[in-house]
Write an enzyme that holds these catalytic residues in place. Sequence first.
Site, mmCIF file in Angstrom:
data_model
loop_
_atom_site.group_PDB
_atom_site.id
_atom_site.type_symbol
_atom_site.label_atom_id
_atom_site.label_comp_id
_atom_site.label_asym_id
_atom_site.label_seq_id
_atom_site.Cartn_x
_atom_site.Cartn_y
_atom_site.Cartn_z
ATOM 1 N N LYS A 1 -4.545 -10.266 -6.472
ATOM 2 C CA LYS A 1 -5.767 -10.515 -5.691
ATOM 3 C C LYS A 1 -6.929 -9.661 -6.223
ATOM 4 C CE LYS A 1 -6.334 -8.347 -1.785
ATOM 5 N NZ LYS A 1 -6.356 -7.796 -0.438
ATOM 6 N N LYS B 1 -11.013 -4.270 -4.534
ATOM 7 C CA LYS B 1 -11.865 -3.149 -4.958
ATOM 8 C C LYS B 1 -11.072 -1.873 -5.239
ATOM 9 C CE LYS B 1 -12.833 -2.962 -0.121
ATOM 10 N NZ LYS B 1 -13.622 -3.611 0.871
ATOM 11 N N LYS C 1 0.825 -1.210 0.000
ATOM 12 C CA LYS C 1 0.000 0.000 0.000
ATOM 13 C C LYS C 1 0.858 1.259 0.000
ATOM 14 C CE LYS C 1 -4.202 -1.863 1.931
ATOM 15 N NZ LYS C 1 -5.125 -1.930 3.035
HETATM 16 P P1 TYM Z 1 -10.655 -6.532 4.267
HETATM 17 O O1 TYM Z 1 -11.744 -5.597 4.613
HETATM 18 O O2 TYM Z 1 -9.627 -6.134 3.278
HETATM 19 O O3 TYM Z 1 -11.274 -7.904 3.797
HETATM 20 C C1 TYM Z 1 -12.303 -8.541 4.533
HETATM 21 C C2 TYM Z 1 -12.177 -10.054 4.424
HETATM 22 O O4 TYM Z 1 -12.267 -10.447 3.054
HETATM 23 C C3 TYM Z 1 -11.148 -11.256 2.696
HETATM 24 N N1 TYM Z 1 -10.791 -10.994 1.296
HETATM 25 C C4 TYM Z 1 -10.608 -11.950 0.378
HETATM 26 N N2 TYM Z 1 -10.726 -13.288 0.438
HETATM 27 C C5 TYM Z 1 -10.485 -13.992 -0.706
HETATM 28 N N3 TYM Z 1 -10.150 -13.398 -1.887
HETATM 29 C C6 TYM Z 1 -10.024 -12.061 -1.990
HETATM 30 N N4 TYM Z 1 -9.717 -11.497 -3.156
HETATM 31 C C7 TYM Z 1 -10.273 -11.267 -0.822
HETATM 32 N N5 TYM Z 1 -10.258 -9.931 -0.582
HETATM 33 C C8 TYM Z 1 -10.572 -9.785 0.723
HETATM 34 C C9 TYM Z 1 -10.053 -10.810 3.654
HETATM 35 O O5 TYM Z 1 -9.038 -11.780 3.789
HETATM 36 C C10 TYM Z 1 -10.816 -10.569 4.930
HETATM 37 O O6 TYM Z 1 -10.999 -11.770 5.648
HETATM 38 N N6 TYM Z 1 -7.759 -6.044 8.332
HETATM 39 C C11 TYM Z 1 -8.912 -6.685 7.769
HETATM 40 C C12 TYM Z 1 -10.195 -6.412 8.535
HETATM 41 C C13 TYM Z 1 -10.069 -6.712 9.987
HETATM 42 C C14 TYM Z 1 -10.148 -7.991 10.614
HETATM 43 C C15 TYM Z 1 -9.973 -7.731 12.009
HETATM 44 C C16 TYM Z 1 -10.354 -9.287 10.147
HETATM 45 C C17 TYM Z 1 -9.870 -5.783 10.939
HETATM 46 N N7 TYM Z 1 -9.796 -6.398 12.175
HETATM 47 C C18 TYM Z 1 -9.988 -8.777 12.935
HETATM 48 C C19 TYM Z 1 -10.366 -10.331 11.082
HETATM 49 C C20 TYM Z 1 -10.185 -10.065 12.466
HETATM 50 C C21 TYM Z 1 -9.109 -6.188 6.344
HETATM 51 O O7 TYM Z 1 -8.655 -5.148 5.975
HETATM 52 O O8 TYM Z 1 -9.929 -7.003 5.603
#
Ligand code: TYM
Length: 349
Positions: free
Chosen positions: A213, A216, A131
């Site tokens: 990956k 969005k 990022k």
């Molecule tokens: P975030 O918001 O980027 O994504 C949310 C969840 O979606 C999964 N994900 C994917 N899985 C498969 N293929 C993809 N292309 C894909 N894109 C996203 C992510 O792995 C995630 O599980 N830091 C985290 C949010 C968070 C969190 C937490 C998660 C904050 N605190 C505590 C678990 C526990 C994040 O930015 O996810």
Amino acid sequence: MPTKTTKKKSEQPTPKPMKRLVSGIKPTGQLTLGNYIGALKQFVKLQDELIDTEFFIFIADLHAITTPQERQELKKNIRSVAAVYLACGLDPEKVNLFIQSEVNEHAVLGYIMESTAYIGEMERMTQYKDKKVKQTEGIRTSLMTYPALMAADILLYDADIVPIGDDQKQHLELTRNLATRFNHLYGDTFVVPEGFFPETGARIMSLSEPSKKMDKSNENAKSYIMLLDDLGTVRNKIKSAVTDSDGFIKYDVKKKPGISNLLTIYSSLTDIPIKELEKQYKDKSYSAFKTDLGEVVADALRPIQQRYFEYINNPRLDEILDQGAERAKLIASRKIQKVFKKMGLGRVK
Ligand code: TYM
């Protein structure tokens, strides 16, 4: 006749405490099919399977502000993620659903986790490195420290299990290290959590560049499918997905990343094993496969979209979020008291 003896309370076996599950999604823009397959779909499956587990699922709005967000847009996205959770099938009877910033303890423990982690550890996080290069100036400190907040999100609830996609694996590993370090420094305080990754679909790839990956934040809207994309657009995006020129449908991530990604999406949404799909489409063209996949994805999204519009402007959504926050606050505030006590902070005895 034998007399019936009642055991004193202290002699009775203590009831086995419920396990806990924690996960969250960042409300930056709309959610994608990757979020659905990697995370949301798992939450819904697990809520029915793990009956001895209490669920804490939240909207990670504090994580969203690691990059600039427009106020009204952020508000809209927070509500939208809440409605998507419910539209995907999360049951408020089984899940505590809440907004992260409404439970102050996340930020408090986040700071304590920053005071447990080392700068080198933060700098090594691949998401941060990726990022950082995309942004040239005004990189916020929280972009680097946010894995400490994520650790706090998890440890605050003594989570045993954390369902996430592959891209969060490194952050979970850090969480485990921080929990272990803290326990070592201050005495047993946190449960060391386990990650839970879907067997198929832990990393859904971009439709236009299948080595990346699905994300969005990609500039090319054809590279991802939004859960709320209209179904005609969904079918077209799948039709224009990048594949190869071999023309046969086989799963081989290295040599055929495009078609392998499409097979993964198909398999995740239908629960048909990839091997089975290979057989089924052995003599079919990519075009026929993509047409069918378009229908599979449309069938999965249609009910989600219908339910989404039932929830988004419904006051019931606020009731669910209030109820979730209340339960989360109770658990989180007890945990913070325990942490303060262990560390010698404040006046907690
Ligand atoms: P975030 O918001 O980027 O994504 C949310 C969840 O979606 C999964 N994900 C994917 N899985 C498969 N293929 C993809 N292309 C894909 N894109 C996203 C992510 O792995 C995630 O599980 N830091 C985290 C949010 C968070 C969190 C937490 C998660 C904050 N605190 C505590 C678990 C526990 C994040 O930015 O996810």
